[in-house]
Design a protein around this motif. Structure first.
Motif, PDB file in Angstrom:
ATOM      1  N   THR A   1      -3.628  12.874  -3.778  1.00 44.67           N
ATOM      2  CA  THR A   1      -3.145  11.554  -3.351  1.00 44.67           C
ATOM      3  C   THR A   1      -4.112  10.916  -2.367  1.00 44.67           C
ATOM      4  O   THR A   1      -4.423   9.713  -2.466  1.00 44.67           O
ATOM      5  CB  THR A   1      -1.745  11.675  -2.729  1.00 44.67           C
ATOM      6  N   ARG A   2      -4.597  11.713  -1.416  1.00 47.41           N
ATOM      7  CA  ARG A   2      -5.567  11.185  -0.443  1.00 47.41           C
ATOM      8  C   ARG A   2      -6.840  10.702  -1.143  1.00 47.41           C
ATOM      9  O   ARG A   2      -7.368   9.630  -0.812  1.00 47.41           O
ATOM     10  CB  ARG A   2      -5.917  12.261   0.587  1.00 47.41           C
TER      11      ARG A   2
ATOM     12  N   ASP B   1      -8.551   2.139  -2.103  1.00 48.38           N
ATOM     13  CA  ASP B   1      -8.918   1.259  -0.984  1.00 48.38           C
ATOM     14  C   ASP B   1     -10.322   0.692  -1.140  1.00 48.38           C
ATOM     15  O   ASP B   1     -10.607  -0.427  -0.684  1.00 48.38           O
ATOM     16  CB  ASP B   1      -8.811   2.025   0.336  1.00 48.38           C
TER      17      ASP B   1
ATOM     18  N   ARG C   1       0.819  -1.213   0.000  1.00 47.54           N
ATOM     19  CA  ARG C   1       0.000   0.000   0.000  1.00 47.54           C
ATOM     20  C   ARG C   1       0.855   1.267   0.000  1.00 47.54           C
ATOM     21  O   ARG C   1       0.517   2.258  -0.650  1.00 47.54           O
ATOM     22  CB  ARG C   1      -0.936  -0.004   1.211  1.00 47.54           C
ATOM     23  N   GLN C   2       1.983   1.259   0.709  1.00 48.46           N
ATOM     24  CA  GLN C   2       2.854   2.433   0.738  1.00 48.46           C
ATOM     25  C   GLN C   2       3.450   2.712  -0.640  1.00 48.46           C
ATOM     26  O   GLN C   2       3.629   3.867  -1.030  1.00 48.46           O
ATOM     27  CB  GLN C   2       3.978   2.235   1.766  1.00 48.46           C
TER      28      GLN C   2
ATOM     29  N   VAL D   1       1.959   1.999  -3.464  1.00 49.55           N
ATOM     30  CA  VAL D   1       0.853   2.578  -4.230  1.00 49.55           C
ATOM     31  C   VAL D   1       0.708   4.068  -3.918  1.00 49.55           C
ATOM     32  O   VAL D   1       0.577   4.907  -4.815  1.00 49.55           O
ATOM     33  CB  VAL D   1      -0.474   1.835  -3.934  1.00 49.55           C
ATOM     34  N   GLU D   2       0.753   4.395  -2.627  1.00 45.60           N
ATOM     35  CA  GLU D   2       0.605   5.802  -2.219  1.00 45.60           C
ATOM     36  C   GLU D   2       1.739   6.657  -2.780  1.00 45.60           C
ATOM     37  O   GLU D   2       1.520   7.783  -3.247  1.00 45.60           O
ATOM     38  CB  GLU D   2       0.571   5.897  -0.692  1.00 45.60           C
ATOM     39  N   ALA D   3       2.962   6.124  -2.762  1.00 40.13           N
ATOM     40  CA  ALA D   3       4.108   6.857  -3.314  1.00 40.13           C
ATOM     41  C   ALA D   3       3.941   7.069  -4.820  1.00 40.13           C
ATOM     42  O   ALA D   3       4.272   8.139  -5.350  1.00 40.13           O
ATOM     43  CB  ALA D   3       5.398   6.098  -3.019  1.00 40.13           C
TER      44      ALA D   3
ATOM     45  N   PHE E   1       1.049   7.209  -6.485  1.00 41.29           N
ATOM     46  CA  PHE E   1       0.003   8.228  -6.672  1.00 41.29           C
ATOM     47  C   PHE E   1       0.542   9.634  -6.388  1.00 41.29           C
ATOM     48  O   PHE E   1       0.196  10.591  -7.078  1.00 41.29           O
ATOM     49  CB  PHE E   1      -1.199   7.938  -5.784  1.00 41.29           C
ATOM     50  N   LYS E   2       1.390   9.764  -5.364  1.00 35.36           N
ATOM     51  CA  LYS E   2       1.973  11.069  -5.032  1.00 35.36           C
ATOM     52  C   LYS E   2       2.804  11.598  -6.203  1.00 35.36           C
ATOM     53  O   LYS E   2       2.704  12.775  -6.585  1.00 35.36           O
ATOM     54  CB  LYS E   2       2.830  10.963  -3.778  1.00 35.36           C
TER      55      LYS E   2
ATOM     56  N   MET F   1      -6.165   7.445  -2.961  1.00 32.49           N
ATOM     57  CA  MET F   1      -6.066   6.305  -2.051  1.00 32.49           C
ATOM     58  C   MET F   1      -7.433   5.881  -1.533  1.00 32.49           C
ATOM     59  O   MET F   1      -7.680   4.680  -1.334  1.00 32.49           O
ATOM     60  CB  MET F   1      -5.132   6.640  -0.890  1.00 32.49           C
TER      61      MET F   1
END
Length: 364
Positions: free
Chosen positions: A323-324, A331, A265-266, A268-270, A272-273, A327
């Motif tokens: 990004t939020r 999710d 997940r981290q 993925v978040e990176a 997207f950022k 996510m």
């Protein structure tokens, strides 16, 4: 020739102007400001004498305060003037709500500023004055803000109409009244007539539309160059320019494809950022804003999902916020284990950002 062009112009054009927009928003949000002279700008006493008035409420306007006036000058004109610093993020959000309402009536919209736009409602079967009334009601219902609307068959007349009965009014200028309206119009109120042009007209003894119409096209060209043609047609209540639909129908986005599927997940978040930062940079470079953010996800089985989020207004061009949102969508699509090969972020439902009001304040 002008009579022919006028008779053939059967468009239905609205010009919508939110009354004292920034000031009205602040009065709506703080009722204590409604009866005091209010200027949207920085208090010169607190900012070393710097500041510019973005707009003023009608109480302050009666005292001589107007937009683009220096804050010190405004305070001299109205010693009791209350200053409220502008909140352009808030104004943009509310403008987005209003423009979403515009799209309920037509997709042919020419934004002029956060608080002002032309709408071509020719294809709408309802009568233009009825549409104007419904539009004003929808804006009030949704935002509790009043607006003035001009209704006519070209942009110049629609704009003059919205200025004619402010605040909170509708002015309809049909074909049969248009030329008489222009004949009585003071020369200073003709579109494009500024201080220098007005001085020329004073020397020529031209006071209103009737005097202007008496001038030949050749004389107008001699005195005013190519602007003479514009003045000639304005005096005859004729204007050729269409409502320029500034909606941008393309999308702006970025994708990342991974050689090896990602399961974290981290990660993925990176990703997207990184995508959000690139998309935001592209949007800012092109001066665009978007109402719809779409997330694209392709998994290890090459199954592709796209999910979007649409706002009433436009998205803030903030990579962290994007990004939020991405996510949250991710999710929902993959609440447990996942194996992702591609991620994408795309803005659509885009409009051009043409508003420069912030620059008045950035310099101070």
């Amino acid at each position: 020739m002008s009579e022919f062009l006028q008779a053939k112009d059967n468009r239905k054009i609205l010009h919508v102007d939110i009354d004292a927009f920034y000031a009205q928003v602040e009065m709506r949000d703080n009722p204590a400001l409604r009866k005091v002279p209010l200027g949207i700008g920085r208090d010169p006493d607190k900012h070393h004498g710097h500041g510019v008035i973005a707009t003023a409420n009608y109480v302050a306007r009666k005292a001589g305060v107007h937009s683009a006036m220096g804050s010190i000058e405004a305070k001299r004109a109205c010693p009791d003037l209350v200053f409220v610093a502008p909140d352009f993020d808030k104004y943009r959000r509310i403008s987005g709500q209003i423009h979403a309402i515009f799209h309920e009536f037509t997709d042919t919209i020419e934004p002029v500023a956060l608080d002002e736009a032309y709408l071509d409602v020719t294809e709408n079967k309802m009568a233009a004055p009825t549409l104007a009334a419904q539009l004003r009601h929808r804006i009030w219902q949704e935002t509790k803000l009043t607006c003035s609307v001009g209704v006519s068959y070209n942009k110049v007349l629609a704009k003059l109409g919205s200025e004619h009965h402010k605040p909170n009014g509708v002015t309809v200028i049909p074909h049969e009244l248009a030329e008489d309206f222009m004949l009585k119009l003071p020369i200073k109120d003709f579109r494009g007539v500024g201080k220098k042009t007005l001085l020329k007209f004073e020397k020529l003894g031209v006071k209103d539309g009737r005097d202007l119409k008496a001038m030949s096209l050749d004389d107008l060209r001699v005195y005013f160059g190519s602007f003479g043609d514009v003045l000639y047609w304005q005096a005859r209540a004729t204007h050729f320019s269409p409502v320029k639909d500034r909606s941008v129908r393309q999308s702006v986005g970025k994708e990342s494809t991974f050689e090896l599927a990602i399961h974290d997940r981290q990660a993925v978040e990176a990703a997207f950022k990184d995508l959000a930062e690139k998309v935001v940079a592209n949007m800012q470079k092109k001066k665009l804003l978007g109402r719809t953010l779409t997330v694209k996800i392709r998994d290890d089985d090459f199954k592709t999902q796209t999910k979007g989020l649409t706002l009433a207004g436009t998205f803030d061009l903030d990579p962290a916020f994007m990004t939020r949102q991405a996510m949250l969508i991710f999710d929902e699509a993959y609440p447990e284990d996942f194996s992702v090969r591609l991620l994408g972020l795309t803005f659509s439902n885009i409009i051009e950002q043409k508003y420069e009001a912030v620059s008045l304040f950035d310099q101070f």
